[in-house]
Design an enzyme around this catalytic site. Structure first.
Site, PDB file in Angstrom:
ATOM      1  N   ASN A   1      23.302  -5.899  -0.672  1.00 45.16           N
ATOM      2  CA  ASN A   1      22.575  -5.835   0.539  1.00 45.16           C
ATOM      3  C   ASN A   1      22.131  -6.818   1.277  1.00 45.16           C
ATOM      4  O   ASN A   1      21.538  -7.874   1.674  1.00 45.16           O
ATOM      5  CB  ASN A   1      20.557  -5.377  -0.636  1.00 45.16           C
ATOM      6  CG  ASN A   1      19.971  -4.900   0.691  1.00 45.16           C
ATOM      7  OD1 ASN A   1      20.555  -4.316   2.014  1.00 45.16           O
ATOM      8  ND2 ASN A   1      18.859  -4.645   0.833  1.00 45.16           N
ATOM      9  N   TRP A   2      23.565  -6.784   1.932  1.00 45.24           N
ATOM     10  CA  TRP A   2      23.755  -7.278   3.175  1.00 45.24           C
ATOM     11  C   TRP A   2      22.250  -7.168   4.590  1.00 45.24           C
ATOM     12  O   TRP A   2      22.204  -8.418   5.415  1.00 45.24           O
ATOM     13  CB  TRP A   2      25.105  -7.483   4.725  1.00 45.24           C
ATOM     14  CG  TRP A   2      26.257  -7.138   3.562  1.00 45.24           C
ATOM     15  CD1 TRP A   2      26.009  -7.569   2.927  1.00 45.24           C
ATOM     16  CD2 TRP A   2      27.421  -7.109   4.392  1.00 45.24           C
ATOM     17  NE1 TRP A   2      27.031  -8.096   1.854  1.00 45.24           N
ATOM     18  CE2 TRP A   2      27.934  -7.873   3.062  1.00 45.24           C
ATOM     19  CE3 TRP A   2      27.543  -7.306   5.284  1.00 45.24           C
ATOM     20  CZ2 TRP A   2      29.541  -7.425   3.209  1.00 45.24           C
ATOM     21  CZ3 TRP A   2      28.696  -6.581   5.538  1.00 45.24           C
ATOM     22  CH2 TRP A   2      29.572  -6.746   4.397  1.00 45.24           C
ATOM     23  N   LYS A   3      21.212  -6.078   4.664  1.00 44.54           N
ATOM     24  CA  LYS A   3      19.947  -6.449   5.098  1.00 44.54           C
ATOM     25  C   LYS A   3      20.418  -6.162   6.793  1.00 44.54           C
ATOM     26  O   LYS A   3      21.620  -5.394   7.154  1.00 44.54           O
ATOM     27  CB  LYS A   3      19.027  -6.959   4.888  1.00 44.54           C
ATOM     28  CG  LYS A   3      18.745  -6.998   3.478  1.00 44.54           C
ATOM     29  CD  LYS A   3      17.359  -8.194   3.494  1.00 44.54           C
ATOM     30  CE  LYS A   3      16.997  -8.188   1.621  1.00 44.54           C
ATOM     31  NZ  LYS A   3      16.393  -8.729   1.591  1.00 44.54           N
TER      32      LYS A   3
ATOM     33  N   HIS B   1      14.082   0.630  -0.865  1.00 44.54           N
ATOM     34  CA  HIS B   1      14.263  -0.788  -0.301  1.00 44.54           C
ATOM     35  C   HIS B   1      12.263  -0.819  -0.820  1.00 44.54           C
ATOM     36  O   HIS B   1      11.756  -0.279   0.643  1.00 44.54           O
ATOM     37  CB  HIS B   1      15.424  -0.745   0.125  1.00 44.54           C
ATOM     38  CG  HIS B   1      14.845  -2.804  -0.160  1.00 44.54           C
ATOM     39  ND1 HIS B   1      14.118  -3.631   0.275  1.00 44.54           N
ATOM     40  CD2 HIS B   1      15.931  -3.763  -0.889  1.00 44.54           C
ATOM     41  CE1 HIS B   1      14.203  -5.173   0.083  1.00 44.54           C
ATOM     42  NE2 HIS B   1      15.395  -4.888  -1.098  1.00 44.54           N
TER      43      HIS B   1
ATOM     44  N   GLU C   1      11.585  -3.676   1.796  1.00 47.59           N
ATOM     45  CA  GLU C   1      11.136  -4.051   3.329  1.00 47.59           C
ATOM     46  C   GLU C   1      10.482  -2.119   3.360  1.00 47.59           C
ATOM     47  O   GLU C   1      10.247  -2.144   4.871  1.00 47.59           O
ATOM     48  CB  GLU C   1      12.500  -4.517   3.445  1.00 47.59           C
ATOM     49  CG  GLU C   1      12.249  -6.408   2.890  1.00 47.59           C
ATOM     50  CD  GLU C   1      13.399  -6.296   2.813  1.00 47.59           C
ATOM     51  OE1 GLU C   1      14.032  -6.033   3.189  1.00 47.59           O
ATOM     52  OE2 GLU C   1      13.781  -7.594   2.186  1.00 47.59           O
TER      53      GLU C   1
ATOM     54  N   GLU D   1      13.168  -4.289  -9.291  1.00 50.82           N
ATOM     55  CA  GLU D   1      13.160  -5.784  -7.108  1.00 50.82           C
ATOM     56  C   GLU D   1      11.841  -5.887  -7.306  1.00 50.82           C
ATOM     57  O   GLU D   1      10.865  -5.238  -6.426  1.00 50.82           O
ATOM     58  CB  GLU D   1      13.258  -5.757  -6.363  1.00 50.82           C
ATOM     59  CG  GLU D   1      14.893  -4.788  -6.302  1.00 50.82           C
ATOM     60  CD  GLU D   1      15.999  -4.670  -5.111  1.00 50.82           C
ATOM     61  OE1 GLU D   1      16.604  -5.950  -5.215  1.00 50.82           O
ATOM     62  OE2 GLU D   1      15.226  -4.517  -4.465  1.00 50.82           O
TER      63      GLU D   1
ATOM     64  N   GLY E   1      14.179 -11.851  -2.155  1.00 59.72           N
ATOM     65  CA  GLY E   1      13.951 -13.656  -0.856  1.00 59.72           C
ATOM     66  C   GLY E   1      13.621 -15.118  -0.869  1.00 59.72           C
ATOM     67  O   GLY E   1      13.395 -15.834   0.070  1.00 59.72           O
TER      68      GLY E   1
ATOM     69  N   SER F   1      16.478 -12.656  -5.661  1.00 57.70           N
ATOM     70  CA  SER F   1      16.683 -14.129  -5.363  1.00 57.70           C
ATOM     71  C   SER F   1      17.794 -14.719  -6.699  1.00 57.70           C
ATOM     72  O   SER F   1      18.071 -15.562  -7.774  1.00 57.70           O
ATOM     73  CB  SER F   1      15.697 -15.265  -5.462  1.00 57.70           C
ATOM     74  OG  SER F   1      14.368 -15.355  -5.063  1.00 57.70           O
TER      75      SER F   1
ATOM     76  N   GLY G   1      20.979 -10.048  -2.497  1.00 64.01           N
ATOM     77  CA  GLY G   1      20.145  -9.888  -1.151  1.00 64.01           C
ATOM     78  C   GLY G   1      21.125 -10.966  -0.520  1.00 64.01           C
ATOM     79  O   GLY G   1      22.010 -11.031  -0.438  1.00 64.01           O
ATOM     80  N   GLY G   2      20.212 -12.388  -0.286  1.00 65.95           N
ATOM     81  CA  GLY G   2      20.740 -13.374  -0.105  1.00 65.95           C
ATOM     82  C   GLY G   2      22.493 -14.315  -0.380  1.00 65.95           C
ATOM     83  O   GLY G   2      23.213 -14.223   0.243  1.00 65.95           O
TER      84      GLY G   2
HETATM   85  C1  PEP Z   1      17.346  -7.649  -1.746  1.00 66.67           C
HETATM   86  O1  PEP Z   1      16.385  -7.549  -0.948  1.00 66.67           O
HETATM   87  O2  PEP Z   1      17.318  -6.293  -2.540  1.00 66.67           O
HETATM   88  C2  PEP Z   1      17.184  -8.300  -2.775  1.00 66.67           C
HETATM   89  C3  PEP Z   1      17.576  -8.540  -3.607  1.00 66.67           C
HETATM   90  O3  PEP Z   1      17.266  -9.934  -1.511  1.00 66.67           O
HETATM   91  P1  PEP Z   1      16.959 -11.290  -2.320  1.00 66.67           P
HETATM   92  O4  PEP Z   1      18.611 -10.927  -3.539  1.00 66.67           O
HETATM   93  O5  PEP Z   1      17.365 -11.732  -0.976  1.00 66.67           O
HETATM   94  O6  PEP Z   1      15.835 -11.803  -3.226  1.00 66.67           O
END
Ligand code: PEP
Length: 260
Positions: free
Chosen positions: A12-14, A97, A99, A169, A175, A214, A235-236
């Site tokens: 997920n590049w956001k 999600h 967010e 999640e 994050g 994470s 994500g990251g």
């Molecule tokens: C996400 O936003 O779905 C996510 C899992 O982010 P991260 O891996 O950065 O925690």
């Protein structure tokens, strides 16, 4: 690995990357074929078409996914993008999600309607659920998961959910660099599998349950070894092709695991 549930690693590049960066990142993922698992990337909306086109041109074995999808079919919904508009380019879309829940106040019912739209267009719906830090501290994790699953499933009633993916999640892990322990991830994903067994029996064998929060190349293998973890939403670490590819390889290394 169950033939019904190939491991899935989705990035997920956001709201990150320029167009050039997106194409370089997509190539860094697409040019490495990792067999035995499914890989997906979810770029920002404006890059879906160029990334999908590049994938077709180069024969990348990756699914392009959207980070969201409207619950509506068409009409006066300024700024929204329907499943029918996404479907020519995408094989998957996220719904709910954390967010979106947090910044756009999306309800479980709306998220369920999004799941229905995504599934109705033949794409893989990824239903994201998870508790906040406060809910975890109050020992409410299972109550929250139950509420989010129940609300979404009620709203999606009648949809063909044979491609459904549920992403667990925990909001406190997204994050933050603080992933869930393998024990916590195992317990929550087993709870989700149990809920499916009870409330959506026909889907229990086919629904992939991802862990997200994470995930890194260093912690991925331990998470993937848990019996109800069928992959990750990343994500990251999905913004660096090398890291994301190491996570994909960790999933592939476990692709022959036994699943009941
Ligand atoms: C996400 O936003 O779905 C996510 C899992 O982010 P991260 O891996 O950065 O925690």
């Amino acid at each position: 690995m169950s033939p019904e549930r190939p491991m899935l690693v989705a990035g997920n590049w956001k709201m990150n990357t320029s167009l050039d960066e997106a194409l370089v990142l997509a190539a860094g993922v697409g040019n490495l074929t990792v067999s035995g698992i499914e890989t997906a990337i979810c770029p920002p909306f404006p890059w879906l078409v160029p990334v999908a086109r590049a994938g077709r041109e180069h024969g990348w074995q990756i699914v392009v996914g959207a980070q969201d999808c409207s619950a509506h079919g068409n009409g006066a919904y300024t700024g929204e993008t329907s499943a029918a508009m996404l479907q020519p380019w995408c094989g998957m879309a996220l719904a709910g999600h954390s967010e979106r829940r947090r910044y756009h106040h999306e309800s479980d019912a709306l998220i369920g309607e999004k799941v229905r739209s995504i599934a109705g267009a033949g794409m893989i719906p990824v239903l994201c659920i998870g508790e906040t830090q406060e809910e975890r501290d109050a020992d409410q994790t299972e109550t929250v998961l139950e509420r989010q699953l129940g609300g979404a499933f009620r709203a999606a009633q009648g949809a063909d959910l044979n491609k459904l993916v549920v992403a667990y999640e925990p909001v406190w892990a997204i994050g933050t660099g603080q992933a869930a322990t393998v024990q916590d991830a195992a317990a929550a994903t087993a709870f989700i599998r149990g809920w499916l067994r009870q409330h959506a029996t026909s889907l229990v064998g086919t629904t992939r349950i991802l862990y997200g929060g994470s995930v890194t190349p260093d912690n991925a293998a331990g998470l993937f070894a848990q019996p109800d973890v069928d992959g990750a939403l990343v994500g990251g670490a999905s913004l660096k092709a090398a890291d994301f590819n190491r996570i994909r390889e960790a999933a592939a290394a476990l692709a022959t695991r036994e699943i009941s």
